[in-house]
Design a protein around this motif. Structure first.
Motif, mmCIF file in Angstrom:
data_model
loop_
_atom_site.group_PDB
_atom_site.id
_atom_site.type_symbol
_atom_site.label_atom_id
_atom_site.label_comp_id
_atom_site.label_asym_id
_atom_site.label_seq_id
_atom_site.Cartn_x
_atom_site.Cartn_y
_atom_site.Cartn_z
ATOM 1 N N ARG A 13 0.807 -5.273 1.180
ATOM 2 C CA ARG A 13 0.548 -4.336 2.278
ATOM 3 C C ARG A 13 1.165 -2.968 1.989
ATOM 4 N NH1 ARG A 13 1.650 -5.405 8.751
ATOM 5 N NH2 ARG A 13 1.396 -3.229 9.422
ATOM 6 N N ARG A 16 -0.801 -1.245 -0.820
ATOM 7 C CA ARG A 16 -2.068 -0.726 -0.306
ATOM 8 C C ARG A 16 -1.852 0.590 0.448
ATOM 9 N NH1 ARG A 16 -3.729 -5.143 2.325
ATOM 10 N NH2 ARG A 16 -2.756 -4.479 4.267
ATOM 11 N N ARG A 20 -3.332 4.287 -0.442
ATOM 12 C CA ARG A 20 -4.077 5.100 0.519
ATOM 13 C C ARG A 20 -3.471 6.494 0.644
ATOM 14 N NH1 ARG A 20 -4.191 2.665 6.159
ATOM 15 N NH2 ARG A 20 -5.789 4.279 6.477
ATOM 16 N N SER A 66 -9.653 4.428 3.637
ATOM 17 C CA SER A 66 -9.499 3.282 4.527
ATOM 18 C C SER A 66 -8.775 2.135 3.825
ATOM 19 C CB SER A 66 -10.865 2.802 5.003
ATOM 20 O OG SER A 66 -11.603 2.254 3.919
ATOM 21 N N VAL A 67 -8.345 1.160 4.630
ATOM 22 C CA VAL A 67 -7.745 -0.045 4.070
ATOM 23 C C VAL A 67 -8.737 -0.745 3.145
ATOM 24 C CG1 VAL A 67 -6.876 -2.344 4.643
ATOM 25 C CG2 VAL A 67 -6.170 -0.367 6.013
ATOM 26 N N ASP A 68 -10.003 -0.791 3.548
ATOM 27 C CA ASP A 68 -11.022 -1.446 2.730
ATOM 28 C C ASP A 68 -11.191 -0.740 1.382
ATOM 29 O OD1 ASP A 68 -11.447 -3.339 4.653
ATOM 30 O OD2 ASP A 68 -13.277 -2.409 5.458
ATOM 31 N N GLU A 69 -11.127 0.590 1.390
ATOM 32 C CA GLU A 69 -11.267 1.334 0.136
ATOM 33 C C GLU A 69 -10.089 1.057 -0.795
ATOM 34 O OE1 GLU A 69 -13.729 5.371 1.189
ATOM 35 O OE2 GLU A 69 -11.746 5.136 2.097
ATOM 36 N N GLU A 71 -8.225 -1.639 -0.785
ATOM 37 C CA GLU A 71 -8.358 -3.015 -1.251
ATOM 38 C C GLU A 71 -9.424 -3.134 -2.337
ATOM 39 O OE1 GLU A 71 -9.090 -5.346 2.213
ATOM 40 O OE2 GLU A 71 -6.946 -5.649 2.637
ATOM 41 N N ALA A 72 -10.504 -2.365 -2.199
ATOM 42 C CA ALA A 72 -11.567 -2.394 -3.209
ATOM 43 C C ALA A 72 -11.041 -1.886 -4.547
ATOM 44 C CB ALA A 72 -12.755 -1.564 -2.744
ATOM 45 N N GLU A 75 -8.850 -4.565 -6.028
ATOM 46 C CA GLU A 75 -9.671 -5.655 -6.572
ATOM 47 C C GLU A 75 -10.331 -5.246 -7.881
ATOM 48 O OE1 GLU A 75 -12.327 -6.499 -3.399
ATOM 49 O OE2 GLU A 75 -10.796 -7.470 -2.146
#
Length: 376
Positions: A13, A16, A20, A66-69, A71-72, A75
């Motif tokens: 967390r 991440r 960001r 974003s959090v999704d970006e 995380e992407a 990954e």
């Protein structure tokens, strides 16, 4: 190589959130440091960004990944066998912590043990002569046998030869683009060999195609990872001279191989020698100069430095912001000069500069100097 150092690591967390924050427009290493020091964590800093950019006079809302970006991107790194290493973590290069405003987050592929070796950066012409290529390869190989890692930028010519010479002993490649965008393309195989035996690093996002303006940032890391920097061949307008200047600003030793005045590829190196670089004709010249540094215990910071005590003074008001902005102009001035001129508390000046930086209105220069950017 020695075992990797022990120490605290960020949670997924936290990592991440760091990613960001550093991927947010106008947040560079210096601004990142100020934000973390002011708000205590990347998550808290992210929550304050809209308010800070508005106070700094930004014309549009800041776009925070974003959090999704984030995380992407994490990954994508994992799929390629890479990882993100943050400032203060045990795998972060120890010597890089000591430079002004080190990259808060590095993408890394390979073995971090290579950073426990004393490093020598080797740079030079992309259009290198055969003699220059042979020299760079031989220097790297002998320095490697003596326990040094070799740092370079994976470019054609001298960089490539330096990496090749040190593959068996430990080499680090620093990229100007994302780790999934090795450049030049013909060095992709070398990229993989370096990652298998040493390490490849970049501060740029995955998917980032290197641009001309990204190479000085890359060069800064190349210079920062070595105790000294050797320039083998360089024309008078070579990017290698930028690396040499950056190395000197960091207090690193600068070495240069002399060349014929008739060879334009020696114009830059001969100029460095006139300016005080160490004349270098054999690896022993480098080892003799670096021996006291390589053997000394280095006291390096493990976290971001202590900031001014923002809680001990009220936040800046509109009049305070006006005084700071009026003290700024297109010519760089020292932050200490601004504090003396305005009579404001250092924490108030730092806060105004942080707001201006996030709004894209401030440019930072070497030596803690800043200037105001004016819209076109």
């Amino acid at each position: 190589m020695s075992a990797a150092a022990a120490g605290p690591r960020l949670s997924d967390r936290q990592r991440r959130a760091w990613l960001r924050l550093i991927r947010t427009p106008n947040v560079g290493p210096a601004t990142f440091r100020d934000l973390i020091n002011r708000y205590g964590s990347a998550e808290n800093a992210i929550a304050m960004l809209p308010e800070l950019t508005l106070a700094g006079g930004a014309m549009r809302r800041i776009r925070i990944p974003s959090v999704d970006e984030a995380e992407a991107e994490m990954e994508a790194a994992d799929r390629l066998g890479c990882r993100f290493v943050c400032l203060g973590e045990p795998d972060y290069p120890p010597i890089l912590k000591a430079v002004d405003h080190p990259p808060p987050v590095l993408a890394m592929k390979g073995n971090a043990d290579v950073f426990r070796l004393p490093g020598v950066s080797i740079v030079g012409s992309r259009n290198a002569s055969l003699a220059g290529i042979k020299l760079a390869r031989n220097f790297a190989a002998e320095l490697g046998r003596e326990g040094y890692s070799i740092i370079s930028g994976l470019a054609r010519g001298i960089d490539t030869a330096a990496h090749q010479g040190a593959l068996a002993t430990g080499t680090v490649a620093v990229l100007a683009g994302g780790l999934d965008m090795p450049y030049p393309p013909e060095n992709i195989e070398l990229f993989e060999e370096i990652a298998a035996r040493g390490a490849v690093v970049s501060e740029m996002p995955f998917g980032w195609q290197p641009r001309a303006q990204d190479f000085p940032r890359r060069n800064r890391i190349v210079a920062g990872l070595g105790l000294g920097l050797l320039v083998v061949e360089a024309a008078k307008r070579s990017g290698s001279l930028i690396s040499a200047r950056l190395a000197a600003e960091m207090g690193r030793l600068v070495f240069a191989v002399p060349g014929s005045p008739l060879d334009p590829r020696a114009g830059g190196t001969n100029g460095l020698l006139k300016d005080g670089a160490i004349l270098t004709t054999e690896p022993a010249d480098i080892m003799q100069a670096l021996a006291p540094l390589a053997g000394a215990e280095r006291s390096l910071p493990h976290t971001l430095e202590e900031p001014p005590d923002f809680a001990a003074t009220p936040p800046p008001g509109d009049d305070d912001r006006t005084r700071v902005i009026e003290a700024l102009g297109p010519v760089p001035v020292g932050v200490d000069e601004i504090i003396r001129h305005t009579g404001l508390h250092p924490a108030q000046v730092f806060m105004v500069l942080l707001e201006l930086d996030l709004a894209g209105r401030l440019e930072r220069h070497a030596g803690a100097n800043v200037s105001l950017l004016f819209p076109d």
